[in-house]
Design an enzyme around this catalytic site. Structure first.
Site, PDB file in Angstrom:
ATOM      1  N   HIS A 126       5.278  -9.642 -10.464  1.00 14.21           N
ATOM      2  CA  HIS A 126       4.734 -10.364  -9.313  1.00 14.21           C
ATOM      3  C   HIS A 126       5.784 -10.322  -8.220  1.00 14.21           C
ATOM      4  O   HIS A 126       6.985 -10.381  -8.506  1.00 14.21           O
ATOM      5  CB  HIS A 126       4.442 -11.825  -9.675  1.00 14.21           C
ATOM      6  CG  HIS A 126       4.198 -12.663  -8.467  1.00 14.21           C
ATOM      7  ND1 HIS A 126       2.988 -12.669  -7.820  1.00 14.21           N
ATOM      8  CD2 HIS A 126       5.013 -13.485  -7.767  1.00 14.21           C
ATOM      9  CE1 HIS A 126       3.060 -13.474  -6.774  1.00 14.21           C
ATOM     10  NE2 HIS A 126       4.279 -13.985  -6.728  1.00 14.21           N
ATOM     11  N   THR A 160      -1.063  -3.648  -6.165  1.00 11.82           N
ATOM     12  CA  THR A 160      -1.395  -4.557  -7.264  1.00 11.82           C
ATOM     13  C   THR A 160      -2.000  -3.805  -8.444  1.00 11.82           C
ATOM     14  O   THR A 160      -1.704  -4.108  -9.592  1.00 11.82           O
ATOM     15  CB  THR A 160      -2.361  -5.653  -6.773  1.00 11.82           C
ATOM     16  OG1 THR A 160      -1.737  -6.331  -5.676  1.00 11.82           O
ATOM     17  CG2 THR A 160      -2.677  -6.641  -7.862  1.00 11.82           C
ATOM     18  N   ARG A 205       5.250   0.013 -10.068  1.00 15.01           N
ATOM     19  CA  ARG A 205       3.951   0.061 -10.750  1.00 15.01           C
ATOM     20  C   ARG A 205       3.426   1.489 -10.857  1.00 15.01           C
ATOM     21  O   ARG A 205       2.765   1.835 -11.831  1.00 15.01           O
ATOM     22  CB  ARG A 205       2.952  -0.823 -10.018  1.00 15.01           C
ATOM     23  CG  ARG A 205       3.267  -2.310 -10.164  1.00 15.01           C
ATOM     24  CD  ARG A 205       2.307  -3.143  -9.360  1.00 15.01           C
ATOM     25  NE  ARG A 205       2.554  -4.572  -9.489  1.00 15.01           N
ATOM     26  CZ  ARG A 205       2.344  -5.448  -8.527  1.00 15.01           C
ATOM     27  NH1 ARG A 205       1.859  -5.041  -7.357  1.00 15.01           N
ATOM     28  NH2 ARG A 205       2.586  -6.724  -8.721  1.00 15.01           N
ATOM     29  N   LYS A 252       6.566 -10.053 -15.483  1.00 16.05           N
ATOM     30  CA  LYS A 252       5.433 -10.552 -16.257  1.00 16.05           C
ATOM     31  C   LYS A 252       5.593 -10.186 -17.734  1.00 16.05           C
ATOM     32  O   LYS A 252       6.450  -9.365 -18.087  1.00 16.05           O
ATOM     33  CB  LYS A 252       4.141  -9.970 -15.684  1.00 16.05           C
ATOM     34  CG  LYS A 252       3.829 -10.481 -14.287  1.00 16.05           C
ATOM     35  CD  LYS A 252       2.501  -9.923 -13.800  1.00 16.05           C
ATOM     36  CE  LYS A 252       2.136 -10.478 -12.454  1.00 16.05           C
ATOM     37  NZ  LYS A 252       0.823  -9.979 -12.008  1.00 16.05           N
TER      38      LYS A 252
END
Length: 157
Positions: free
Chosen positions: A131, A97, A108, A10
């Site tokens: 993603h 997420t 992440r 991203k």
């Protein structure tokens, strides 16, 4: 037997210069790079990619993704791994997420600097770096969207 996963770097991953670092994490886990793309995001692409989420979250989310992604660059990457669990393994390595809820050792969790709470408060999309397709079906749909029919024909077998 090989299986495939699609990840998409991203804009925040590109802006933070984390592309090579993230790719190296996948390579260390036994993934191989099959194909790399580079897309300037337009409204059609991002709305098509997030159709199901827009249906679930509504017009406000639609406006946020247009504001946060259109005109920016993203890098789709098709990865392969021996065995049948490339998607599951890629998602485990990517992490939750919400970067603030991702475990250390995940992409992440180690590199994320945002949270869903902050994004909601500021009425924007959470910056979570990558993603990752969540199923074989989404892999096929997203691969065709981010690459082309020829790529789809190669990796849909």
């Amino acid at each position: 037997m090989k299986s495939y996963a699609l990840i998409i770097m991203k804009p925040d991953a590109l802006e933070l210069d984390l592309v090579e670092t993230i790719i190296q994490r996948f390579l260390k886990e036994g993934f191989k790079i099959e194909m790399v793309g580079f897309k300037q995001v337009d409204q059609y692409l991002i709305l098509s990619h997030y159709t199901q989420v827009i249906d679930k979250l509504g017009e406000q989310f639609k406006q946020m993704i247009i504001a946060d992604f259109v005109g920016k660059s993203m890098m789709p990457v098709i990865l392969s791994q021996n065995g049948k669990k490339a998607i599951e393994n890629a998602r485990a390595l990517t992490g939750a997420t919400d970067p603030s809820a991702s475990l250390p050792g995940t992409i992440r969790g180690d590199y994320g600097v945002d949270s869903m709470k902050a994004a909601d408060r500021e009425k924007r999309v959470c910056k979570n770096l990558v993603h990752c397709s969540d199923s074989r079906e989404s892999f096929l749909t997203e691969m065709k969207l981010w690459f082309n029919q020829k790529t789809y024909d190669i990796f849909s077998v």
